[in-house]
Design a protein around this motif. Structure first.
Motif, mmCIF file in Angstrom:
data_model
loop_
_atom_site.group_PDB
_atom_site.id
_atom_site.type_symbol
_atom_site.label_atom_id
_atom_site.label_comp_id
_atom_site.label_asym_id
_atom_site.label_seq_id
_atom_site.Cartn_x
_atom_site.Cartn_y
_atom_site.Cartn_z
ATOM 1 N N GLY A 1 49.720 105.701 -28.768
ATOM 2 C CA GLY A 1 48.824 105.599 -27.619
ATOM 3 C C GLY A 1 49.001 104.233 -26.969
ATOM 4 N N GLY A 2 48.034 103.855 -26.145
ATOM 5 C CA GLY A 2 48.143 102.586 -25.428
ATOM 6 C C GLY A 2 48.292 101.380 -26.342
ATOM 7 N N ALA A 3 47.398 101.260 -27.334
ATOM 8 C CA ALA A 3 47.437 100.102 -28.233
ATOM 9 C C ALA A 3 48.722 100.085 -29.053
ATOM 10 C CB ALA A 3 46.219 100.120 -29.159
ATOM 11 N N GLY A 4 49.111 101.230 -29.602
ATOM 12 C CA GLY A 4 50.304 101.296 -30.444
ATOM 13 C C GLY A 4 51.575 100.964 -29.687
ATOM 14 N N CYS B 1 51.633 97.209 -28.757
ATOM 15 C CA CYS B 1 51.938 96.408 -29.953
ATOM 16 C C CYS B 1 53.424 96.513 -30.292
ATOM 17 C CB CYS B 1 51.083 96.895 -31.113
ATOM 18 S SG CYS B 1 51.291 95.950 -32.636
ATOM 19 N N ALA B 2 53.960 97.727 -30.232
ATOM 20 C CA ALA B 2 55.368 97.953 -30.566
ATOM 21 C C ALA B 2 56.286 97.207 -29.607
ATOM 22 C CB ALA B 2 55.669 99.447 -30.528
ATOM 23 N N ALA B 3 55.976 97.288 -28.306
ATOM 24 C CA ALA B 3 56.816 96.644 -27.294
ATOM 25 C C ALA B 3 56.877 95.133 -27.498
ATOM 26 C CB ALA B 3 56.285 96.965 -25.899
ATOM 27 N N ILE B 4 55.722 94.518 -27.691
ATOM 28 C CA ILE B 4 55.671 93.053 -27.854
ATOM 29 C C ILE B 4 56.350 92.634 -29.156
ATOM 30 C CG2 ILE B 4 54.145 91.054 -28.093
ATOM 31 C CD1 ILE B 4 54.119 92.194 -25.281
ATOM 32 N N ALA B 5 56.050 93.341 -30.252
ATOM 33 C CA ALA B 5 56.663 92.999 -31.542
ATOM 34 C C ALA B 5 58.173 93.191 -31.493
ATOM 35 C CB ALA B 5 56.049 93.847 -32.653
ATOM 36 N N GLY B 6 58.613 94.288 -30.868
ATOM 37 C CA GLY B 6 60.047 94.550 -30.755
ATOM 38 C C GLY B 6 60.750 93.474 -29.963
ATOM 39 N N GLN B 7 60.123 93.043 -28.888
ATOM 40 C CA GLN B 7 60.722 91.992 -28.059
ATOM 41 C C GLN B 7 60.665 90.622 -28.732
ATOM 42 O OE1 GLN B 7 59.318 92.229 -23.935
ATOM 43 N NE2 GLN B 7 59.364 94.459 -24.051
ATOM 44 N N ARG B 8 59.886 90.515 -29.784
ATOM 45 C CA ARG B 8 59.883 89.289 -30.601
ATOM 46 C C ARG B 8 60.926 89.363 -31.717
ATOM 47 N NH1 ARG B 8 55.650 88.285 -33.662
ATOM 48 N NH2 ARG B 8 55.972 86.031 -33.597
ATOM 49 N N GLY B 9 61.727 90.420 -31.683
ATOM 50 C CA GLY B 9 62.802 90.538 -32.672
ATOM 51 C C GLY B 9 62.441 91.317 -33.916
ATOM 52 N N ARG B 10 61.264 91.909 -33.926
ATOM 53 C CA ARG B 10 60.867 92.695 -35.098
ATOM 54 C C ARG B 10 61.440 94.109 -34.994
ATOM 55 N NH1 ARG B 10 60.063 88.166 -35.510
ATOM 56 N NH2 ARG B 10 58.164 87.064 -36.155
ATOM 57 N N ARG B 11 61.805 94.670 -36.135
ATOM 58 C CA ARG B 11 62.288 96.062 -36.178
ATOM 59 C C ARG B 11 61.070 96.954 -36.373
ATOM 60 N NH1 ARG B 11 66.204 94.726 -41.046
ATOM 61 N NH2 ARG B 11 64.239 93.701 -41.536
ATOM 62 N N VAL B 12 60.759 97.723 -35.332
ATOM 63 C CA VAL B 12 59.492 98.452 -35.294
ATOM 64 C C VAL B 12 59.718 99.962 -35.228
ATOM 65 C CG1 VAL B 12 57.332 98.777 -34.013
ATOM 66 C CG2 VAL B 12 58.392 96.507 -34.103
ATOM 67 N N TRP C 1 41.108 96.483 -23.902
ATOM 68 C CA TRP C 1 40.998 96.189 -25.336
ATOM 69 C C TRP C 1 42.240 96.695 -26.079
ATOM 70 C CZ3 TRP C 1 39.611 93.263 -29.001
ATOM 71 C CH2 TRP C 1 39.615 93.701 -30.333
ATOM 72 N N ALA C 2 42.743 97.871 -25.687
ATOM 73 C CA ALA C 2 43.958 98.403 -26.317
ATOM 74 C C ALA C 2 45.121 97.432 -26.123
ATOM 75 C CB ALA C 2 44.306 99.765 -25.723
ATOM 76 N N TRP C 3 45.307 96.974 -24.872
ATOM 77 C CA TRP C 3 46.422 96.042 -24.616
ATOM 78 C C TRP C 3 46.228 94.735 -25.383
ATOM 79 C CZ3 TRP C 3 48.115 100.148 -22.818
ATOM 80 C CH2 TRP C 3 47.690 100.807 -21.665
ATOM 81 N N ALA C 4 45.015 94.163 -25.284
ATOM 82 C CA ALA C 4 44.766 92.842 -25.871
ATOM 83 C C ALA C 4 44.840 92.862 -27.397
ATOM 84 C CB ALA C 4 43.399 92.324 -25.416
ATOM 85 N N SER C 5 44.243 93.883 -28.020
ATOM 86 C CA SER C 5 44.291 93.944 -29.489
ATOM 87 C C SER C 5 45.708 94.245 -29.958
ATOM 88 C CB SER C 5 43.311 94.999 -30.016
ATOM 89 O OG SER C 5 43.610 96.300 -29.519
#
Length: 393
Positions: A15-18, A21-32, A381-385
């Motif tokens: 969903g929105g939050a997931g 979170c995935a996009a930001i973490a992935g762009q930080r180099g994390r394998r998501v 809240w979904a985006w921020a959390s």
């Protein structure tokens, strides 16, 4: 199905939050890896805002969220603002407009927001595992192991982003709470929020007004919202009612001011200026005629204002400014836009959304006991959390 490979984080819920979170973490180099039981991502996004997605609200502030800890949302909301999300929307050239009360919508379709989030996930190399119901989740040797569909994945971090049970026809369940309890986290009793309220008994007579709407001020406890109310065949709805429903608890009354703009003593003034006028006709100048007739009938004032004592006029004015309804319930999770309650904020870090008892476990979005007002607050809240958790992965 995603190929078995080492992941840094598994996110449950597309969903929105997931997705954020995935996009930001992935762009930080994390394998998501993102896992969802639905065949397509962002189902709630697609139906939101009448299909145009009310994706944020410019007036976002912590006091517009309900939680057992009213300060919990402050950190995440301060670090990822409506302007930050709007920058992302504009980067993807999505046209938008502002409606009343700071609500921002796509000019086109909610699908643009889902496409934007998926594009951001692609940019971060995120793996999507859709149509994959989770069968089991375990934690051992500092690794979370998720069995979903016909495969298994492991990672040192797990993010619960599966939302709450509102709108079950989209596949929503209380899965997040089951998982939280499995890992020893407390859950604040979930309840439907932003939901129509139902009326019974004598108040069921108002059902004859089904389809009639009027601008009012609805109050429940200390909460007050000045927007439209709508009479339905089951009870009360409309933005003002949906707003107070988040604060309403069984046994409480909801008070409606049918003329929130009217100055004190307006009925005495009407009597002075038009003594032969009837209450229904005076009300009908500011309210839909069917509603005006019904209210006047219930008040049972004398035929002409000139024949009514001032005391009776004052009493009628008072009733019209605080007409009490006693809801006997709500239309439940099936019609609730969101869920109030959820995984207790006392269990989580407000900086990282990580469980204090279990490092590596994060909870974001609607699964958390943080519920926003109507009008884009829950998406913010979904985006921020989601961002808060992603920056900690």
């Amino acid at each position: 199905m995603p190929a078995p490979r080492p992941f840094d984080a598994i996110i449950l819920g597309a969903g929105g939050a997931g997705l954020m979170c995935a996009a930001i973490a992935g762009q930080r180099g994390r394998r998501v890896l993102v896992i969802d039981h639905a065949p397509e991502p962002g189902r709630k996004i697609l139906i939101s805002g009448g299909g145009r997605c009310n994706f944020t609200n410019v007036h976002t502030a912590p006091d517009r969220y309900l939680s057992a800890n009213p300060h919990f949302a402050r950190s995440a909301l301060a670090r990822y603002t409506p302007r930050d999300f709007l920058d992302l929307v504009e980067k993807h050239r999505i046209a938008w407009h502002e409606k009343t009360l700071g609500q921002l919508f796509c000019d086109g379709s909610a699908r643009q927001i889902v496409a934007m989030l998926l594009e951001e996930c692609r940019a971060g190399g995120v793996t999507l595992g859709l149509d994959a119901p989770v069968r089991n989740v375990t934690h051992a040797d500092a690794l979370f192991r998720v069995e979903a569909g016909s495969w298994t994945a492991e990672a040192p971090a797990l993010v619960i982003a599966t939302g709450g049970p509102s709108i079950p026809k989209l596949g929503a369940t209380g899965f997040a709470y089951d998982l939280a309890r499995q890992f020893g986290l407390k859950v604040v009793e979930p309840r439907p929020a932003l939901v129509p309220l139902t009326l019974g008994g004598d108040e069921a007579l108002f059902r004859e007004l089904s389809g009639v709407a009027a601008p009012v001020e609805a109050r429940c406890g200390k909460a007050a919202f000045r927007e439209a109310a709508l009479f339905t065949h089951k009870g009360l709805s409309g933005p003002a009612i949906l707003q107070v429903s988040s604060y309403w608890k069984r046994g409480q009354a909801v008070a409606i001011d049918f003329l929130p703009q009217a100055p004190a003593g307006w009925l005495r003034e009407a009597k002075r200026q038009r003594p032969k006028a009837k209450l229904a006709s005076v009300l009908g100048e500011q309210l839909p005629s069917r509603l005006a007739d019904t209210l006047a009938e219930r008040i049972a004032l004398a035929a002409e204002l000139g024949n009514a004592p001032d005391k009776a006029l004052d009493s009628a004015e008072q009733r019209l400014s605080a007409w009490e309804f006693q809801p006997n319930g709500s239309e439940g999770f099936a019609k609730a836009e969101v869920t109030a309650g959820g995984i207790s904020t006392a269990e989580l870090s407000q900086q990282t959304m990580e469980a204090k008892k279990l490092p590596g476990l994060h909870v974001i979005g609607e699964a958390v006991d943080v519920t926003g007002w109507l009008g884009g607050y829950n998406f913010q809240w979904a985006w921020a959390s989601g961002v808060a958790a992603a920056q900690a992965l």
